[in-house]
Design a protein around this motif. Structure first.
Motif, PDB file in Angstrom:
ATOM      1  N   GLN A  66      30.496  31.690  42.639  1.00  0.00           N
ATOM      2  CA  GLN A  66      31.667  33.038  42.452  1.00  0.00           C
ATOM      3  C   GLN A  66      32.872  31.988  43.458  1.00  0.00           C
ATOM      4  O   GLN A  66      33.475  32.820  42.472  1.00  0.00           O
ATOM      5  CB  GLN A  66      30.718  33.706  44.195  1.00  0.00           C
ATOM      6  CG  GLN A  66      29.446  34.182  43.999  1.00  0.00           C
ATOM      7  CD  GLN A  66      29.106  34.514  44.987  1.00  0.00           C
ATOM      8  OE1 GLN A  66      29.283  34.122  46.398  1.00  0.00           O
ATOM      9  NE2 GLN A  66      27.763  35.100  44.534  1.00  0.00           N
ATOM     10  N   MET A  67      33.257  30.106  43.318  1.00  0.00           N
ATOM     11  CA  MET A  67      34.729  31.100  43.701  1.00  0.00           C
ATOM     12  C   MET A  67      34.951  30.628  42.325  1.00  0.00           C
ATOM     13  O   MET A  67      36.167  30.622  42.094  1.00  0.00           O
ATOM     14  CB  MET A  67      34.220  29.259  44.679  1.00  0.00           C
ATOM     15  CG  MET A  67      35.712  28.726  45.045  1.00  0.00           C
ATOM     16  SD  MET A  67      36.017  27.815  46.282  1.00  0.00           S
ATOM     17  CE  MET A  67      36.441  26.405  45.609  1.00  0.00           C
ATOM     18  N   GLY A  70      36.432  33.661  41.312  1.00  0.00           N
ATOM     19  CA  GLY A  70      37.272  33.955  41.924  1.00  0.00           C
ATOM     20  C   GLY A  70      38.566  32.838  40.665  1.00  0.00           C
ATOM     21  O   GLY A  70      40.415  33.677  40.817  1.00  0.00           O
TER      22      GLY A  70
END
Length: 127
Positions: A66-67, A70
């Motif tokens: 997820q990072m 992002g």
């Protein structure tokens, strides 16, 4: 030649040596059982620890994925901003580049002076 009674039930009719050997074997078997129980407990504990580590690794991998997404989105936004700034600088010529440079230097000096005051509150003036 005399034959000895070598049955597992050496207590009945067996010699003292056979009785001692049987007692010693029973003691060793009990000790082995105790060691096996302790080893089994340790294996169960290691299995639980391994399962907890596995769960933590899976959670961290999900978080990192997820990072990464992002950061990819932020990179795309920054790329778009840089393209817009490049287009503006081409329209405005060298004046825009000078304005951006002076603004960046001014912001840097402002942050530097605030940080310096925060470290030394007795200082009255900024050089």
């Amino acid at each position: 030649m005399a034959t000895r009674n070598r049955s597992n039930n050496a207590w009945f009719g067996g010699s003292a040596r056979e009785k001692a050997r049987t007692t010693e074997q029973d003691l060793m078997e009990r000790q082995n059982d105790e060691h096996l129980d302790a080893l089994s407990e340790q294996v169960a504990m290691l299995k639980n620890l391994t399962m907890e580590i596995d769960g933590e690794v899976k959670e961290q991998n999900t978080f990192l994925d997820q990072m990464g997404l992002g950061f990819a989105g932020a990179g795309e936004a920054l790329s778009g901003t840089m393209q817009a700034l490049d287009a503006m600088s081409k329209r405005a010529g060298g004046k825009f580049a000078l304005f951006i440079t002076l603004t960046i230097v001014g912001v840097f000096l402002l942050v530097w002076s605030v940080a310096k005051r925060a470290r030394d509150p007795n200082q009255e003036s900024v050089p």
